[in-house]
Design an enzyme around this catalytic site. Structure first.
Site, short mmCIF file in Angstrom:
data_model
loop_
_atom_site.label_atom_id
_atom_site.label_comp_id
_atom_site.label_asym_id
_atom_site.label_seq_id
_atom_site.Cartn_x
_atom_site.Cartn_y
_atom_site.Cartn_z
N HIS A 221 0.71 -1.22 -0.03
CA HIS A 221 -0.01 0.23 0.02
C HIS A 221 0.69 1.26 -0.12
O HIS A 221 0.48 2.32 -0.83
CB HIS A 221 -1.16 -0.11 0.84
N TYR A 225 1.34 5.24 -2.54
CA TYR A 225 1.78 6.49 -2.05
C TYR A 225 3.18 7.33 -2.72
O TYR A 225 3.36 8.26 -3.07
CB TYR A 225 1.58 6.79 -0.75
N HIS A 372 -9.07 0.45 -11.34
CA HIS A 372 -8.99 1.23 -10.52
C HIS A 372 -7.56 1.70 -10.47
O HIS A 372 -7.31 2.92 -10.26
CB HIS A 372 -9.21 0.79 -8.99
N PHE A 373 -6.61 0.80 -10.72
CA PHE A 373 -5.12 1.13 -10.51
C PHE A 373 -4.82 1.88 -12.02
O PHE A 373 -3.80 2.54 -12.17
CB PHE A 373 -4.25 0.30 -9.98
N HIS A 374 -5.46 1.56 -12.95
CA HIS A 374 -5.39 2.28 -14.31
C HIS A 374 -5.77 3.60 -14.40
O HIS A 374 -5.12 4.50 -15.02
CB HIS A 374 -5.66 1.52 -15.54
N ARG A 437 -9.99 -10.75 -12.50
CA ARG A 437 -8.76 -10.03 -12.69
C ARG A 437 -7.60 -11.23 -12.83
O ARG A 437 -7.89 -12.42 -12.46
CB ARG A 437 -8.39 -8.98 -11.76
N ARG A 438 -6.44 -10.73 -12.94
CA ARG A 438 -5.36 -11.78 -13.27
C ARG A 438 -5.65 -13.02 -13.89
O ARG A 438 -5.16 -14.09 -13.49
CB ARG A 438 -4.78 -12.08 -11.78
FE1 HAS Z 1 -5.84 1.93 -4.49
C1 HAS Z 1 -6.01 -1.48 -4.67
C2 HAS Z 1 -7.87 1.79 -1.98
C3 HAS Z 1 -5.50 5.39 -4.15
C4 HAS Z 1 -3.28 1.81 -6.49
N1 HAS Z 1 -4.87 0.49 -5.49
C5 HAS Z 1 -5.04 -0.80 -5.65
C6 HAS Z 1 -4.08 -1.47 -6.35
C7 HAS Z 1 -3.27 -0.61 -6.80
C8 HAS Z 1 -3.70 0.70 -6.37
C9 HAS Z 1 -2.18 -0.76 -7.68
O1 HAS Z 1 -9.18 -0.38 0.06
C10 HAS Z 1 -4.01 -3.02 -6.73
C11 HAS Z 1 -3.08 -3.77 -5.99
C12 HAS Z 1 -3.33 -5.26 -6.17
O2 HAS Z 1 -2.36 -5.51 -7.44
O3 HAS Z 1 -3.93 -6.28 -5.67
N2 HAS Z 1 -6.59 3.27 -3.13
C13 HAS Z 1 -7.34 3.00 -2.07
C14 HAS Z 1 -7.66 4.26 -1.48
C15 HAS Z 1 -7.09 5.24 -1.90
C16 HAS Z 1 -6.29 4.85 -3.12
C17 HAS Z 1 -8.72 4.39 -0.25
N3 HAS Z 1 -4.56 3.42 -4.92
C18 HAS Z 1 -4.73 4.77 -4.73
C19 HAS Z 1 -3.66 5.32 -5.56
C20 HAS Z 1 -2.88 4.51 -6.10
C21 HAS Z 1 -3.72 3.01 -6.12
C22 HAS Z 1 -3.40 6.91 -5.63
C23 HAS Z 1 -1.70 4.36 -7.25
C24 HAS Z 1 -0.93 5.47 -7.48
N4 HAS Z 1 -6.84 0.49 -3.36
C25 HAS Z 1 -7.63 0.46 -2.49
C26 HAS Z 1 -7.94 -0.86 -2.10
C27 HAS Z 1 -7.54 -1.89 -2.85
C28 HAS Z 1 -6.55 -0.89 -3.76
C29 HAS Z 1 -8.88 -0.98 -0.92
C30 HAS Z 1 -7.67 -3.34 -2.67
C31 HAS Z 1 -8.54 -3.75 -3.52
C32 HAS Z 1 -8.80 -5.21 -3.61
O4 HAS Z 1 -9.70 -5.65 -3.15
O5 HAS Z 1 -7.86 -5.93 -4.00
C33 HAS Z 1 -7.19 6.63 -1.46
O6 HAS Z 1 -5.76 7.07 -1.42
C34 HAS Z 1 -7.58 7.74 -2.61
C35 HAS Z 1 -7.95 9.01 -2.07
C36 HAS Z 1 -8.24 9.88 -3.25
C37 HAS Z 1 -9.18 10.97 -3.12
C38 HAS Z 1 -9.23 11.73 -4.43
C39 HAS Z 1 -8.78 13.35 -4.02
C40 HAS Z 1 -9.06 14.04 -5.34
C41 HAS Z 1 -7.80 14.88 -5.91
C42 HAS Z 1 -8.00 15.45 -7.41
C43 HAS Z 1 -8.57 17.01 -7.22
C44 HAS Z 1 -8.49 17.48 -8.50
C45 HAS Z 1 -8.47 18.74 -8.84
C46 HAS Z 1 -8.73 19.04 -10.55
C47 HAS Z 1 -8.01 19.88 -8.03
C48 HAS Z 1 -9.96 11.10 -1.97
C49 HAS Z 1 -6.62 15.20 -5.00
C50 HAS Z 1 -10.16 19.72 -10.46
C51 HAS Z 1 -10.46 20.35 -11.56
C52 HAS Z 1 -11.68 20.38 -12.22
C53 HAS Z 1 -11.78 21.03 -13.61
C54 HAS Z 1 -12.72 19.40 -11.64
CU CU Z 2 -3.95 0.09 -1.10
#
Ligand code: HAS
Ligand code: CU
Length: 546
Positions: A221, A225, A372-374, A437-438
C-alpha cells in the site's frame, strides 16, 4: 541558483540515466499491455508458445515497479539538486544506487523473459519463481535505499549550513517520500530474504503464505503513495509556477505530506479484507486508518482548487468560474497533470469503494481493481509524470520546450486520456459484472455470466490499442526532446510563496516526532494481528511453478 544554470550538467546526467530506463520500460511494458488486451478478447493467441501470465508479469513488473521507481528517483534527484544541491560524493552514491538498481532490474527481467518467473508483480506464494528473480528484486530495493540515504544526507547537509531557514518545500517532500519508501520496503525485504529466497533455493520445504502476503501488503500500500507523492510534488510545488500563480499554503502542503507519512503504512489489510486468518477487528482498525489516509488527498484537492482560483483572480477574472478559463489549457506542462487531477476524482472515489468492507466483497479480485489502478497509477500519476517530462527532459538535455514538443504533448495527452477512459471504464463495468482479474481469456464452460463480459473485453482492446498509439507518440516525443529540439535553456519551474504568506510551523520539521508517531501507529496496527497470524497459521505450502 539562477535560471541560466537550470541544473548542473553532472546532476542532469544522473537524472537523465534514470529517464532512459523509465522510457524504455514504458515501451516494453506498454507493448505487453496491448498484447494482454488482445488475448482477453478471445480472438488472438500469442505466438511462439509465449504464455499470457509471462507477459502479464513483464507488464506489471516493468511498469508498476521499474518505470515508476526509476522515474521517481531520477526526478527526485533533480529536485534535490535544484533546491538543496548535490555534492560530488552524493552524486557518486547516486550513480552507485542507479547501477545496483539496474543490475537487479536486468536479472529480474531476464528470469521473467525466460519464463522462469511468471508470478505477476505481487509474486504471491505459493507461485514460485527462479531464485534469481528474488535476488534481482533485492538489488532493486537495496539500490533504492542508497538513493534514500543520498537524499536524506542532502537535506541534512543543507540544514546544517542553513540552520535557521525552513527547508525548501520540494526537498522536504522528497525526504518524506523516501522515508515512507524506506520504512515500507523493510517489509518486502523481510519476506523476500527470510521467506522466498530460502524456499525457492530449496533450503526449506514450505512457505507461510499469510505471513508473506501480510508483509507484501505492508509494503504494497505505501508503494502506491510512493508513486503518488512525486505527482503531488509537481502539483504543489511546480504547477503554481506554470500557471502564473503562487503556492497556496506551504504549511498545508507539508501537513498533507506528514499525514501520508503517518497513515500510508498501517493500512495494508485493506488489500486482504477477504483473506481468512486475519482477525476482523484488526481489519476494521486498518480500514479506519485507510479512510484517514484519504484526508491528505482531500487537502490536496482543496489546495489545488485554491491555487487555480487565486491565479485566475490575480489575472483579473471576476465571475464565479471565470478562473477556469484563465488556466493555460494550451500549455502541456499544465494540461497533462490537470487531466491527471480530474481523473483522480473518480479514481479516489473508487479507492474508497474498495476500502469499504462490504463493497470490497463485490469488487475484490475482479477486473474493477485493475480499472482502479489504471485510473490512479496509469492516468493520474503517469499523466503527471508525462507532464513533468515535457519540461524536465529539455532542462536535462539543454534544449527548448518548443511549439512542436508542446503540440505533440497535447496530442499525446488527449490520446492517453481517451484510451484510458475507454479501457479503465470498461474494466470497472466488467468488474461489477463479476469478470475476474489476473486471468487469461476463458469462456468458463459457456457460462451465461461470462458472455456478458465479452463486449467490455473488446472495449479494453480498443482502449489498449489507443494507449499504445499514445506510447509511440510519447517515445517519439522523448527522442525528439533528447536529440532534436532546438538548443537553449529551459526553465526549471519552482513555485514560490506569496510575499506575505503565513509562516510554516517549525514543528513540521521535527523528523523524530513524525517518524516516531509513524512507527507507533505501525506497531499498533500490526503487532497483535501479526503474532496471531504466526501462531495460528495453517501448514505452509511447497513451491508451485506455473
Ligand atoms: Fe488503491 C487496490 C484503496 C489510492 C493503486 N490500488 C489498488 C491496487 C493498486 C492501487 C495498484 O481499500 C491493486 C493492487 C493489487 O494488485 O492487488 N486506493 C485506495 C484508497 C485510495 C487509493 C482508499 N490506489 C490509490 C492510488 C494508487 C492506487 C493513489 C496508485 C497511484 N486500492 C484501495 C483498496 C485496494 C486498492 C482497498 C484493494 C482492492 C482489492 O480488493 O484488491 C485513496 O488514497 C484515494 C484518495 C483520493 C481521493 C481523491 C482526491 C482528489 C484529488 C483531485 C483533485 C482534482 C483537482 C482538479 C484539483 C480522496 C486530489 C479539479 C479540476 C476540475 C476541472 C474539476
Ligand atoms: Cu492500498
Amino acid at each position: 541558483m539562477d535560471i541560466k544554470s537550470a541544473l548542473p550538467k553532472k546532476d542532469a546526467s544522473l537524472t537523465m540515466a534514470h529517464m532512459w530506463v523509465a522510457f524504455i520500460s514504458l515501451l516494453i511494458g506498454g507493448l505487453m499491455g496491448l498484447l494482454q488486451t488482445f488475448v482477453r478478447t478471445g480472438k488472438i493467441t500469442l505466438p511462439f508458445g509465449i504464455d499470457y501470465y509471462q507477459i502479464l508479469t513483464v507488464h506489471g513488473v516493468i511498469l508498476a515497479l521499474v518505470l515508476t521507481t526509476f522515474f521517481i528517483i531520477g526526478f527526485q534527484f533533480a529536485l534535490m539538486s535544484k533546491t538543496v544541491g548535490m555534492s560530488d560524493g552524493q552524486r557518486k552514491w547516486g550513480w552507485i544506487a542507479f547501477w545496483i538498481m539496474l543490475l537487479g532490474t536486468t536479472a529480474t527481467a531476464i528470469m521473467i523473459l525466460l519464463g522462469k518467473a511468471s508470478v505477476l508483480y505481487t509474486f504471491y506464494a505459493p507461485l514460485a519463481a527462479h531464485p534469481i528473480f528474488y535476488f534481482g528484486l533485492t538489488f532493486v530495493v537495496v539500490g533504492s535505499w542508497v538513493a534514500c540515504f543520498v537524499n536524506f544526507h542532502q537535506l541534512f547537509k543543507w540544514k546544517k549550513q542553513n540552520p535557521r531557514e525552513k527547508s525548501p518545500l520540494l526537498a522536504f517532500m522528497v525526504v518524506i517520500n523516501m522515508a515512507i519508501w524506506f520504512i515500507a520496503t523493510l517489509g518486502v525485504a523481510a519476506t523476500v530474504l527470510i521467506q522466498f529466497i530460502p524456499w525457492s533455493l530449496g533450503l526449506v520445504d514450505e512457505i507461510n503464505i499469510l505471513v508473506s502476503r501480510t508483509l507484501f501488503w505492508y509494503f504494497g500500500h505505501p508503494l502506491v503513495y510512493f508513486w503518488l507523492l512525486p505527482a503531488y510534488m509537481a502539483w504543489y510545488g511546480i504547477i503554481p509556477k506554470i500557471i502564473g500563480g503562487k503556492i497556496f499554503s506551504d504549511g498545508l502542503a507539508r501537513l498533507a505530506f506528514i499525514l501520508f507519512l503517518l497513515f500510508s503504512i498501517p493500512v495494508g489489510f485493506h488489500h486482504q479484507l477477504l483473506e481468512p486468518g486475519i482477525d476482523p477487528f484488526w481489519k476494521y482498525i486498518q480500514v479506519v486508518l485507510t479512510f484517514a489516509v484519504a484526508i491528505p488527498s482531500l487537502l490536496t484537492a482543496f489546495s489545488m482548487f485554491a491555487v487555480f482560483e487565486s491565479a485566475g483572480r490575480a489575472k483579473g477574472e471576476r465571475s464565479l468560474f471565470g478562473w477556469f478559463k484563465a488556466l493555460p489549457w494550451k500549455d502541456v506542462r499544465f494540461l497533462a497533470p490537470m487531466i491527471g487531477m480530474i481523473a483522480f476524482i473518480p479514481a479516489g472515489a473508487g479507492g474508497l469503494v474498495n476500502a469499504s468492507n462490504q463493497l470490497n466483497l463485490v469488487v475484490h479480485n475482479t477486473i474493477w481493481v485493475t480499472g482502479h489502478f489504471h485510473l490512479t497509477l496509469a492516468t493520474t500519476v503517469i499523466l503527471t509524470f508525462f507532464g513533468i517530462s515535457y519540461w524536465l527532459i529539455p532542462v536535462l538535455t539543454g534544449r527548448k520546450l518548443d511549439a512542436k514538443t508542446n503540440r505533440l504533448g497535447i496530442m499525446q495527452t488527449i490520446v492517453w486520456s481517451l484510451g484510458m477512459f475507454i479501457m479503465s471504464g470498461s474494466m470497472h463495468i466488467a468488474g461489477l459484472l463479476g469478470a475476474p482479474r489476473r486471468s487469461s481469456f476463458s469462456e468458463y464452460n459457456g457460462s451465461e455470466q461470462a458472455v456478458e463480459w465479452i463486449g467490455y473485453q473488446y472495449a479494453q482492446a480498443i482502449g489498449g490499442s489507443i494507449l499504445f498509439i499514445g506510447i509511440l507518440l510519447m517515445m517519439y516525443t522523448f527522442f525528439y526532446m533528447t536529440f532534436s529540439a532546438p538548443k537553449g535553456i529551459e526553465e526549471f519551474p519552482i513555485a514560490e510563496e506569496e510575499l506575505n504568506a503565513d509562516t510554516t510551523p517549525t514543528i513540521f520539521e521535527n523528523w523524530r516526532l513524525w517518524i516516531g508517531i509513524a512507527v507507533v501507529l505501525i506497531a499498533f496496527a500490526y503487532t497483535i494481528p501479526f503474532i496471531d497470524i504466526i501462531q495460528n497459521s495453517p501448514p505452509g505450502a511447497p513451491p508451485f511453478q506455473w
